[in-house]
Design an enzyme around this catalytic site. Structure first.
Site, short mmCIF file in Angstrom:
data_model
loop_
_atom_site.label_atom_id
_atom_site.label_comp_id
_atom_site.label_asym_id
_atom_site.label_seq_id
_atom_site.Cartn_x
_atom_site.Cartn_y
_atom_site.Cartn_z
N TYR A 155 4.08 53.94 10.19
CA TYR A 155 2.93 53.02 10.07
C TYR A 155 1.90 53.49 9.03
O TYR A 155 0.96 52.76 8.72
CB TYR A 155 2.21 52.86 11.42
CG TYR A 155 3.04 52.32 12.56
CD1 TYR A 155 4.31 51.80 12.36
CD2 TYR A 155 2.54 52.33 13.86
CE1 TYR A 155 5.07 51.33 13.44
CE2 TYR A 155 3.29 51.85 14.92
CZ TYR A 155 4.55 51.36 14.70
OH TYR A 155 5.29 50.89 15.77
N HIS A 160 12.26 56.41 16.46
CA HIS A 160 11.73 55.07 16.23
C HIS A 160 12.83 54.00 16.21
O HIS A 160 12.66 52.92 16.78
CB HIS A 160 10.97 55.08 14.90
CG HIS A 160 10.01 53.96 14.73
ND1 HIS A 160 8.90 54.07 13.94
CD2 HIS A 160 9.98 52.70 15.22
CE1 HIS A 160 8.23 52.92 13.96
NE2 HIS A 160 8.88 52.08 14.73
N1 LIG Z 1 9.04 50.84 18.29
C1 LIG Z 1 9.12 49.84 17.45
O1 LIG Z 1 10.13 49.67 16.75
C2 LIG Z 1 7.98 48.88 17.34
C3 LIG Z 1 8.17 47.67 16.65
C4 LIG Z 1 7.10 46.79 16.58
C5 LIG Z 1 5.88 47.11 17.16
N2 LIG Z 1 5.71 48.31 17.79
C6 LIG Z 1 4.41 48.69 18.42
O2 LIG Z 1 4.00 47.64 19.28
C7 LIG Z 1 2.70 47.19 18.90
C8 LIG Z 1 2.52 45.74 19.25
O3 LIG Z 1 3.42 44.90 18.55
P1 LIG Z 1 2.93 43.93 17.37
O4 LIG Z 1 1.69 44.47 16.79
O5 LIG Z 1 4.08 43.75 16.45
O6 LIG Z 1 2.72 42.53 18.10
P2 LIG Z 1 1.82 42.01 19.35
O7 LIG Z 1 1.03 43.10 19.94
O8 LIG Z 1 2.74 41.23 20.21
O9 LIG Z 1 0.85 40.96 18.64
C9 LIG Z 1 -0.17 41.34 17.77
C10 LIG Z 1 -0.85 40.07 17.30
O10 LIG Z 1 -1.49 39.45 18.40
C11 LIG Z 1 -2.88 39.25 18.11
N3 LIG Z 1 -3.64 39.41 19.36
C12 LIG Z 1 -3.92 40.57 20.01
N4 LIG Z 1 -4.60 40.33 21.13
C13 LIG Z 1 -4.81 38.99 21.19
C14 LIG Z 1 -5.48 38.14 22.09
N5 LIG Z 1 -6.06 38.62 23.19
N6 LIG Z 1 -5.49 36.81 21.84
C15 LIG Z 1 -4.88 36.32 20.74
N7 LIG Z 1 -4.22 37.07 19.83
C16 LIG Z 1 -4.18 38.40 20.06
C17 LIG Z 1 -3.21 40.29 17.09
O11 LIG Z 1 -4.35 39.87 16.37
P3 LIG Z 1 -5.07 40.71 15.20
O12 LIG Z 1 -4.16 40.53 14.01
O13 LIG Z 1 -6.39 40.05 15.05
O14 LIG Z 1 -5.14 42.12 15.63
C18 LIG Z 1 -1.94 40.34 16.26
O15 LIG Z 1 -1.89 39.29 15.32
C19 LIG Z 1 2.65 47.52 17.40
O16 LIG Z 1 1.35 47.44 16.90
C20 LIG Z 1 3.28 48.87 17.40
O17 LIG Z 1 2.35 49.86 17.83
C21 LIG Z 1 6.75 49.18 17.91
#
Ligand SMILES: NC(=O)c1ccc[n+]([C@@H]2O[C@H](COP(=O)([O-])OP(=O)(O)OC[C@H]3O[C@@H](n4cnc5c(N)ncnc54)[C@H](OP(=O)(O)O)[C@@H]3O)[C@@H](O)[C@H]2O)c1
Length: 272
Positions: free
Chosen positions: A47, A105
């Site tokens: 990241y 990862h």
């Molecule tokens: N291990 C892996 O391979 C892997 C892969 C993907 C992700 N991850 C981890 O998982 C985390 C979460 O996944 P993600 O970031 O892809 O997707 P997510 O958490 O499902 O969605 C994030 C999106 O939702 C929005 N959001 C957050 N809270 C909200 C609310 N209360 N109401 C409306 N919209 C809201 C955020 O807005 P903003 O843009 O305004 O913040 C962002 O656009 C990542 O950040 C990362 O740390 C891990």
């Protein structure tokens, strides 16, 4: 904050995701999250934000013992030497002596699981990673790691949300008491505008995003790491823990199509 005990660590069930946030934006978001009460921060070498997170943690005043930090080794660095090199770099950027959870990862074709897990277990023995785990591992890979290598994995972090069925892998994980850390718990934000969730939310004076998170956190053995850059969304996601879903809500959510996977690079393994 409610937490799991897993492989000797306490893993808070709601964490702050940080993918696609870097530099000052990431630092400000993590500072705000810590001030609101988040005690689980999810990052990764890939990241490119561990330095910003390190700065946020250092300035937060949150005692280290109260904080859980997960970071991950990217799949280009899965040889023992590379893993040690990037692990050292991650610790330095995070300004920590020990990381709470260190994850592989993504699996990679041709990776050598025995040497990878030997290296991870050494990091644990050296008390520089309090626990180790995996992300994006399917059942076959989990079986090798858990049943053959006997690696003490503290979680499998996988994509999981109202639009994706993960019951098969979860059943295996439950049978081995491995928590599921749900990434993309808001379906990358799509859950916030899903009509069914919006309607359920109205009934409880909650948002669709809160309903999506509550549905995950109602399940035994599941933690969630929504990413939110805005303070309001961070608070709303914490408040999801106050929403109470009923059987009718759960039936409606169960009936949503559950075949939507949003993170699937070409090298992803077959899932079942
Ligand atoms: N291990 C892996 O391979 C892997 C892969 C993907 C992700 N991850 C981890 O998982 C985390 C979460 O996944 P993600 O970031 O892809 O997707 P997510 O958490 O499902 O969605 C994030 C999106 O939702 C929005 N959001 C957050 N809270 C909200 C609310 N209360 N109401 C409306 N919209 C809201 C955020 O807005 P903003 O843009 O305004 O913040 C962002 O656009 C990542 O950040 C990362 O740390 C891990």
């Amino acid at each position: 904050m409610e937490a799991f005990q897993t492989q000797g660590i306490k893993l808070p069930r709601l964490g702050l995701g940080t993918y696609r946030m870097q530099g000052d934006v990431c630092r400000a978001a993590v500072e705000s999250g810590l001030a609101l009460g988040y005690r689980h921060i999810d990052t990764a070498e890939m990241y490119s934000n561990e330095d910003a997170i390190g700065a946020a943690i250092a300035s937060s005043g949150v005692p280290r013992s109260e904080l859980h930090v997960t970071t991950k080794v990217w799949n280009e660095n899965l040889t023992p030497d590379a893993m040690r090199r990037v692990f050292d770099a991650s610790l330095k950027k995070l300004r920590l002596d020990v990381v709470d959870l260190y994850l592989v990862h993504w699996p990679k074709e041709g990776m050598h699981l025995p040497s990878m897990f030997e290296t991870l277990m050494k990091l644990k023995e050296e008390r520089r990673a309090r626990a180790i785990g995996v992300a994006n591992f399917n059942i076959a890979l989990l079986k090798t790691v858990v049943e053959e290598l006997k690696a003490p994995i503290a979680c499998n972090q996988i994509e999981y949300h109202v639009m994706l069925d993960q019951s098969k892998v979860k059943k295996y994980m439950d049978s081995k008491s491995i928590p599921l850390v749900a990434y993309c718990p808001l379906a990358q934000g799509r859950a916030a505008s899903d009509e069914t969730l919006v309607a359920i939310g109205k009934k409880h004076n909650a948002s669709a995003a809160q309903v999506a998170l509550r549905w995950l956190l109602d399940q035994d053995g599941v933690a969630a790491i929504p990413k939110a850059s805005r303070r309001e969304s961070q608070q709303a996601n914490l408040d999801a823990l106050k929403v109470e879903l009923d059987d009718d809500d759960r039936r409606k959510i169960a009936a949503l199509p559950k075949n939507q996977r949003f993170v699937s690079p070409g090298f992803a393994p077959a899932w079942d």
